[in-house]
Enzyme design. Sequence first.
Site, PDB file in Angstrom:
ATOM      1  N   ILE A  62       0.833  -1.205   0.000  1.00  0.00           N
ATOM      2  CA  ILE A  62       0.000   0.000   0.000  1.00  0.00           C
ATOM      3  C   ILE A  62       0.865   1.252   0.000  1.00  0.00           C
ATOM      4  CG2 ILE A  62      -1.679   1.342   1.324  1.00  0.00           C
ATOM      5  CD1 ILE A  62      -2.937  -1.335   2.168  1.00  0.00           C
ATOM      6  N   ASP A 116      11.934   1.513   6.858  1.00  0.00           N
ATOM      7  CA  ASP A 116      11.392   0.175   6.656  1.00  0.00           C
ATOM      8  C   ASP A 116      12.563  -0.788   6.562  1.00  0.00           C
ATOM      9  OD1 ASP A 116      10.319  -2.215   5.751  1.00  0.00           O
ATOM     10  OD2 ASP A 116       8.795  -1.235   4.530  1.00  0.00           O
ATOM     11  N   ARG A 147      -2.847   0.678  10.995  1.00  0.00           N
ATOM     12  CA  ARG A 147      -3.353   0.059  12.217  1.00  0.00           C
ATOM     13  C   ARG A 147      -3.380   1.099  13.323  1.00  0.00           C
ATOM     14  NH1 ARG A 147      -5.421  -2.865   9.570  1.00  0.00           N
ATOM     15  NH2 ARG A 147      -5.223  -5.121   9.271  1.00  0.00           N
ATOM     16  N   GLU A 172     -12.514   0.575  17.922  1.00  0.00           N
ATOM     17  CA  GLU A 172     -13.458   1.021  16.902  1.00  0.00           C
ATOM     18  C   GLU A 172     -14.842   0.440  17.173  1.00  0.00           C
ATOM     19  OE1 GLU A 172     -11.792  -0.008  13.100  1.00  0.00           O
ATOM     20  OE2 GLU A 172     -10.103   1.372  13.315  1.00  0.00           O
ATOM     21  N   HIS A 187     -12.663   4.367   9.585  1.00  0.00           N
ATOM     22  CA  HIS A 187     -12.098   3.147   8.991  1.00  0.00           C
ATOM     23  C   HIS A 187     -12.763   2.875   7.641  1.00  0.00           C
ATOM     24  CE1 HIS A 187      -9.906  -0.827  10.075  1.00  0.00           C
ATOM     25  NE2 HIS A 187      -9.828  -0.580   8.782  1.00  0.00           N
ATOM     26  N   ALA A 211     -11.122   3.801   4.591  1.00  0.00           N
ATOM     27  CA  ALA A 211     -10.163   3.870   3.490  1.00  0.00           C
ATOM     28  C   ALA A 211     -10.289   2.691   2.533  1.00  0.00           C
ATOM     29  CB  ALA A 211      -8.738   3.945   4.038  1.00  0.00           C
TER      30      ALA A 211
END
Length: 316
Positions: free
Chosen positions: A156, A175, A234, A263, A282, A284
Amino acid sequence: MSQRVVVTDAIFPNLAQEEAAAHAAGADFEGFQCTTADDVAKAVKDADVAVVQFAPFAEAAAKAVKPGATVIRYGVGYDNIDVAAARAAGLKVGYVPDYCTDEVADHTVALALSLLRKLPALDASVRSGEWAAVKNSKPLKPFGETAFGFFGLGQIGTAVLHRLNGFGFRFIAADPGLADANKLGVRVVDADTLLAEADIITCHAPATDGTTGFFNATAFRRMKDTAFLVNTARGQLIAEDDLATALKDGAIAGAGLDVFVEEPLPESSPLREAPNLILTPHSAWYSEAAIDRLQGLVAQDITRALNGEAPRRPVP
């Protein structure tokens, strides 16, 4: 005895694709709306395939399905599956990490560009009767002078990068698994450098022992007070109380969040009162095409499982 396919819970209008896949293989099919681990364990008893969305698939469920059964998660993550218990029971576990890559990337870019161009503040100022572009925009860098940072740069994150390539940003990423940074036009940095240099950071990392709560009070102090944070990955990556405080104190300039530790977001969450913060529920992942794609890929996995094959995307 015929094979049995169970969907423990789902928010979709129907389960036509999943049911068709089961019936095409001669299997029985049942759909439930389980909410607890006990509900799931009862629903999946003697199932050959168990498909879960949000309900918890715990140890009791892992022991209730048939030996060698397949568990499939509707979605990118699999936090609600006790993977260790499933593996201990000899189950196959699959998920669908690629059904909404474009949607999440689009949503991430929308949040990031809105924050960088100060659109929420400008909109609020006009609605309040002001007409003060500089006052409500300052400070504002041109994109060509902006360091765009990635906390994780997987599937992503890379899709976000490709969407942003035409804007002139300078890209940096933290990363440890990034192999082809030069090909992507990204400078790989450590996490401390990312915090110190980035004008905006987007999160694209899983929630692990090393990343959970990474964005906390200490991290916000290391960031520029003009920097922004976007999270569509997350909720556990961010210490939410610390973020609310950082926004109120001006330690960072703003944030955009689509995911949260709990959530729906609790009414008592301090994020609801934090300034310069865009909140989305949430969402997306969402498009009508993404739902159809998700259910179609799960239906393929049902067919694979009933034919004795491994899931298309096994949980790593």
